[in-house]
Design an enzyme around this catalytic site. Sequence first.
Site, short mmCIF file in Angstrom:
data_model
loop_
_atom_site.label_atom_id
_atom_site.label_comp_id
_atom_site.label_asym_id
_atom_site.label_seq_id
_atom_site.Cartn_x
_atom_site.Cartn_y
_atom_site.Cartn_z
NE ARG A 31 -36.08 44.03 -36.89
CZ ARG A 31 -35.92 45.02 -36.04
NH1 ARG A 31 -36.40 46.23 -36.31
NH2 ARG A 31 -35.27 44.85 -34.91
CG ASN A 79 -34.01 47.55 -23.09
OD1 ASN A 79 -35.10 47.04 -23.36
ND2 ASN A 79 -33.17 47.93 -24.02
CD GLU A 126 -31.56 53.37 -27.85
OE1 GLU A 126 -30.63 52.58 -28.10
OE2 GLU A 126 -32.70 53.21 -28.28
#
Length: 398
Positions: free
Chosen positions: A240, A7, A385
Amino acid sequence: MNVLVINCGSSSLKFQLINAESEEVLAKGICERIGIDGRLTYQPEGGEKEISEKAMPTHTEAIQFVIEALTNPKTGVVKSLDEIGAVGHRVVHGGEKFASSVVITEEVKKAIEECNDLAPLHNPANLIGITACEKLMPNTPMAAVFDTAFHQTMPEKAYMYGLPYVYYENYKIRRYGFHGTSHSFVSKRAAEVMEKPYEDLKTIVCHLGNGSSVTAVMNGKSVDTSMGMTPLEGLVMGTRSGNIDPAIMEFIAEKENLDIAGVMDVLNKKSGVFGISGELSSDFRDLTNAMNSGDKKAKIAMDVFSYNVAKYIGAYAAVMNGVDDIVFTAGIGENDDYVREQVCSYLGYLGVDFDKEINTGLRGKQAEISKPGSKVRVFVIPTNEELAIARETLALVK
Ligand code: AMP
């Protein structure tokens, strides 16, 4: 077969070596500060964590150090590179080109590059990781697993914005969604736990981490998700903003004398629960502690977050005309019992019979947090993941 899962970010590279058949993690770690100075953290399964400072001018040196660590005669977990059968790369944006994972070829790399526009911070870094691995492991098959792929089943009515159609035609401006690997992994796991066919279920997955998204999974397919063309849309997140009135952008620009980049910086890095809490923290552990000590803004931040998750659940129950199960996952979803309780407090009307006792104190473990007989079942399911990427890679290269 051992699969190396990579990743790659712009200055970091996370890795895990996984035996894809036994699904055992053999070693994991991270290279940080690539292009600055360089630090490798490496941990073999059951062994001590090692941290070493190493010069990493580019990702190629970083991967070289990862390979050296994995094959080190003392602390390594394989004898040679031959014992790494494949590499699985996480790629953030696959645009409309990729509706599933693929074996990496020259054409695939070109197509990933064409999506750079849509994820300028992530895709170029992912490609650099792929190229660096190819250089050092030229004969090892590699797969790309996309964050967006799972959501390519969304219908037009879910992915089109209320913008001129030519923007979609010319620039591919539409909603794509992210965290697809995680939403797919935990929704499948929930079906297994329920012992029901995945294709028969209506599931809402709440992936609540530093970045957060909610997805409606119907008959095994993503039909809507809260993130959009970029991971800025949807829920209020760590830093965010999530959804805001778009007119606020011009308003802030004028009031604060900022250009577009400056406004985007505020929306990406200074907003969310971090912004609401008065820049106290984006970490829910800090917010919980502050809230418990009477900090009003920390409580508002936590409550805004939970309220937003509940709103998406309500919306997705509506578009699927029902919901069988709701799943909480990722850092906050797996660990924060207050958020789960707050979210579920809005869901009685849907038929959620929440089990406060099981929920309280539950961290990082799979569990059902609705009571037996609850019309809608609610689960905490840890996401993985890396394992999902290893599984996809194995299936592709076998
Ligand atoms: P992720 O992006 O999935 O790694 O999630 C990271 C976020 O999970 C952190 O920023 C925290 O807000 C949250 N988190 C992690 N551990 C806990 C915990 N024990 N309690 C509450 N929140 C947590």
